[in-house]
Scaffold this active site. Structure first.
Site, PDB file in Angstrom:
ATOM      1  N   GLY A  81       0.888  -1.670 -14.757  1.00 23.33           N
ATOM      2  CA  GLY A  81       0.255  -3.020 -15.409  1.00 23.33           C
ATOM      3  C   GLY A  81      -0.492  -3.993 -14.354  1.00 23.33           C
TER       4      GLY A  81
ATOM      5  N   ASN B 161      -9.552  -6.688  -5.524  1.00 23.82           N
ATOM      6  CA  ASN B 161     -10.321  -7.306  -6.925  1.00 23.82           C
ATOM      7  C   ASN B 161      -9.715  -8.565  -7.065  1.00 23.82           C
ATOM      8  OD1 ASN B 161     -10.745  -7.765  -9.551  1.00 23.82           O
ATOM      9  ND2 ASN B 161     -10.250  -5.400 -10.207  1.00 23.82           N
TER      10      ASN B 161
ATOM     11  N   GLN C  17      -1.582 -10.857 -10.178  1.00 17.50           N
ATOM     12  CA  GLN C  17      -0.486 -10.621  -9.389  1.00 17.50           C
ATOM     13  C   GLN C  17       0.270 -11.683  -8.599  1.00 17.50           C
ATOM     14  OE1 GLN C  17       1.471  -7.210  -8.899  1.00 17.50           O
ATOM     15  NE2 GLN C  17       0.379  -7.422 -11.101  1.00 17.50           N
TER      16      GLN C  17
ATOM     17  N   LYS D  17      -3.357  -5.448   2.113  1.00 20.88           N
ATOM     18  CA  LYS D  17      -2.046  -5.585   2.642  1.00 20.88           C
ATOM     19  C   LYS D  17      -0.874  -5.425   1.383  1.00 20.88           C
ATOM     20  CE  LYS D  17      -2.262  -8.416   6.763  1.00 20.88           C
ATOM     21  NZ  LYS D  17      -1.592  -9.479   7.441  1.00 20.88           N
TER      22      LYS D  17
ATOM     23  N   GLU E 282       4.085  -8.583  -4.455  1.00 22.82           N
ATOM     24  CA  GLU E 282       5.491  -9.213  -4.121  1.00 22.82           C
ATOM     25  C   GLU E 282       5.487 -10.327  -3.324  1.00 22.82           C
ATOM     26  OE1 GLU E 282       8.845  -5.575  -3.760  1.00 22.82           O
ATOM     27  OE2 GLU E 282       6.788  -5.031  -2.959  1.00 22.82           O
TER      28      GLU E 282
END
Length: 699
Positions: free
Chosen positions: A459, A585, A592, A655, A659
């Site tokens: 996702g 992107n 994210q 990179k 997270e």
């Protein structure tokens, strides 16, 4: 520059329409004709042995096809992860361990049959509670990620004793749960001969699932096919195979029918891993100008008696700040609890919460701006290894974040009647991981391109970014590129984890497409009917140890409001600025970053789990009791990044961003609450009862 630049441009998800229209099929959506359903039976004792299983009532139900128990389940071969040795013996290592499996024509009947199974146990004494001076605590050989459990430089004890300013503090992070939107599910089918297995699994790595099932069921790896085309989130808990896929394959073999098994959410806390609780003790020593002279960070955590997993929460302190005298250590206690595992930024998330909270305490003791304290202790090289950083722009993140946030203006605590306002800051870091991968690219005579590799899209937008990588390398329009992923029949690729997916897969895609573009340039005339193809394998290049320390960095800023009447903490604003190489992107990257920040907000304010000492299981096992942030909990969130150029990464220069967004959020919010109230809370989450307890009568 490519004729049709794709990388670095905002691009919507390639599979977005499929998902919003319901056309995207997840693991439990694959139900072939004749499909049966399975429902596991969890143990209800904290530790012991199964002494009897009564399946009479279950087998008498119409539509029930069978009940697997330790006495009749298919035997499994050896494997490195004992959590997958389900129904192989009568031992119950912890509450929630599966002791039977009901199989029926419908999921409703399977569930009813599972509830009708009667289990007798011989209960044994158990120990499920972690505390710092637990007599069973030991130092492991290594912690998650392969890091040594202990590291020491200089003489930190002497340096602490000599420091003009020092603090000594303890922080606690409770157990936390991944809770992806899609629970773990699998559909398994054996062929008529019983020696070929096909599985649709909700997994972060179909290749790992295939290798595991091959070993457990004793069939050649090329006789196992695993598909994970669409996955509804994972955050680490789908990074390794879980019992559901083994049980589905067992049930399919037992019934000679396709079988779907979707875990109930209430089972997940005890079955698919969790972020282990961590107890932190930190001491910092500094000169009066804020220069750090000593740092110690000791972590105590738990693991299960089934398999050792040690959260590497002290490791971030080894790379963050220039400290000449430093000691970091881990101790672990094996308890009668479910086995912990990966959860978004394992190690960094709890470790940086403690370290960045302690840095804020030091700033208070020094009377120094917390942003300035961090900048003052910026290292020239990685403190742990002495290697130069491939790039490190934490200072730029802090300064740009402070400017965008209005840090200086917010530093004066404010009060509006019963509401207190404060601001906080914290730094973030996450290492750069890159694994070996292969990929295949094919040019078709109609002008289209197909890129194939066994990557997984959780996702995050991986399909889309890989298409952009391919289009850039080919010099082709993005619309001409199709990406096929999530199938073990495709070229091998590593699992989606450690924020390493795009870097690892994209490198192989870039190499394959670059080679294909060169072949096309040399090819005279029209393409043959089968087209032209090229294959790349980055194994040798990816395995080379780089001479640089490679990390992403970031800075988080939080503006909070504390209600002195109710104790409620509301985050009014979150802002993050990141240095994560080239952003491939912006659309999916921002998603994210923001997703990680929301997860960090939940960690700070609402997410909490506890092991019940009497029953040895997590008391919060569903979304009614384990409170993930809802829409109303999420404030205005801003994610920004700096234009970081790092020449020591992959050809794309990214990179990994899955997270870093969570890492410093809880600390920034906790620091803001302290700024607002004048009181330091050292145990997460910052719930109203804890806030009211420190405010006391002064509120």
């Amino acid at each position: 520059m490519p004729a049709h630049p794709a990388l670095g441009t905002p691009t919507i998800r390639a599979e977005g329409t499929q998902k919003v229209t319901g056309a995207a099929r997840y693991a439990a959506d694959h139900t072939p004709p004749g499909c049966a359903y399975a429902w596991p039976v969890p143990a209800t004792v904290p530790r012991g042995r199964v002494t009897a299983v009564d399946t009479t009532a279950a087998l008498a139900m119409p539509g029930v096809l069978g009940v697997l128990t330790p006495d009749n389940a298919p035997r499994l071969g050896p494997w490195e992860d004992p959590t997958l040795q389900v129904l192989q013996d009568h031992a119950v290592p912890h509450r929630g361990w599966y002791v039977a499996l009901a199989i029926a024509d419908t999921p409703e009947v399977a569930r009813a049959a599972a509830e009708a199974v009667r289990i007798d146990y011989a209960v044994e004494p158990h120990d499920a509670v972690l505390y710092e001076d637990h007599p069973g605590a030991y130092t492991p050989e290594e912690v998650n990620g392969g890091y040594p459990a202990e590291r020491e430089q200089g003489d930190p004890d002497a340096a602490l004793a000599a420091a003009p300013v020092r603090i000594d503090c303890a922080y606690t992070v409770p157990p936390l749960h991944n809770h992806p939107m899609e629970p773990h599910a699998a559909t398994a089918v054996w062929d008529a001969g019983g020696d070929r297995l096909s599985v649709h699994d909700s997994s972060q790595g179909a290749g790992t699932v295939r290798t595991t099932l091959s070993a457990l069921f004793g069939v050649p790896e090329d006789h196992v096919e695993v598909m994970s085309e669409h996955v509804g989130g994972g955050f680490g808990c789908k990074g390794t195979p879980r019992p559901h896929v083994v049980l589905a394959a067992m049930a399919a073999r037992h019934t000679a029918r396709p079988v779907t098994l979707a875990l109930p959410r209430r089972h997940m806390a005890a079955t698919v891993g969790h972020r282990a609780p961590t107890l932190h003790r930190l001491a910092l020593g500094a000169r009066r100008d804020g220069t750090l002279t000593a740092l110690t960070h000791a972590v105590t955590t738990h693991t299960s008696r089934v398999r050792e997993f040690v959260e590497q929460a002290a490791v971030p302190a080894r790379v963050m700040y220039a400290v000449p005298d430093l000691r970091t250590s881990h101790r672990v206690v094996a308890l009668d609890v479910p086995t912990p595992s990966w959860m978004r930024a394992p190690g960094e998330t709890p470790g940086m919460y403690a370290l960045e909270s302690a840095m804020d305490e030091l700033a208070d003791a020094l009377g120094m701006d917390p942003v300035e304290l961090r900048i003052r202790n910026e290292p020239a090289v990685e403190p742990d290894s002495g290697r130069p950083f491939s790039s490190r722009h934490l200072v730029e993140c802090l300064r740009e974040g402070a400017a965008r946030f209005g840090w200086e203006a917010g530093r004066t605590p404010r009060r509006d009647g019963p509401l207190l306002r404060g601001v906080g800051v914290a730094a973030a870091t996450y290492p750069v991981w890159i694994g070996p991968s292969t990929a295949r690219a094919r040019a078709h005579p109609d002008g289209g391109y197909l890129v194939e590799l066994n990557a997984t899209d959780l996702g995050t937008g991986a399909r889309t970014v890989l298409a952009q990588v391919a289009a850039d390398a080919l010099g082709a329009p993005l619309a001409s590129v199709t990406v096929a992923i999530g199938h073990t029949g495709l070229p091998a690729a590593p699992l989606a984890g450690g924020s390493a997916g795009t870097a690892s897969w994209g490198w192989a895609v870039h190499e394959a497409c670059t080679d294909l573009a060169a072949r096309l340039a040399r090819h005279p005339g029209p393409l043959p009917p089968e087209g032209l193809s090229a294959v790349a394998d980055t194994t040798e290049a990816a395995k080379k140890k780089p001479p640089y320390a490679r990390h992403a960095f970031g800075a988080h800023f939080a503006d909070v409001q504390v209600d002195t009447v109710t104790g409620e903490v509301r985050v009014r604003r979150l802002l993050g600025v990141y240095a994560a190489g080239r952003i491939l992107n912006p659309t999916t990257a921002r998603s994210q970053f923001i997703g990680g920040m929301v997860m960090g907000l939940g960690m700070a304010l609402t997410e909490h789990s506890a092991v019940d000492p009497a029953y040895g299981d997590f008391a919060q096992s569903d979304l009614a009791a384990y409170h993930v942030p809802s829409h109303a909990d999420v404030p205005a969130i801003e994610a920004h990044w700096i234009d970081e150029r790092d020449e020591h990464l992959t050809p794309m220069g990214g990179k990994g961003i899955g997270e870093i967004g969570i890492v410093g959020v809880a600390a920034a919010i906790g620091n803001a609450v302290c700024h607002a109230t004048g009181h330091r809370l050292r145990e997460l989450p910052l719930t109203p009862d804890r806030v009211l307890a420190v405010l006391g009568p002064e509120r």
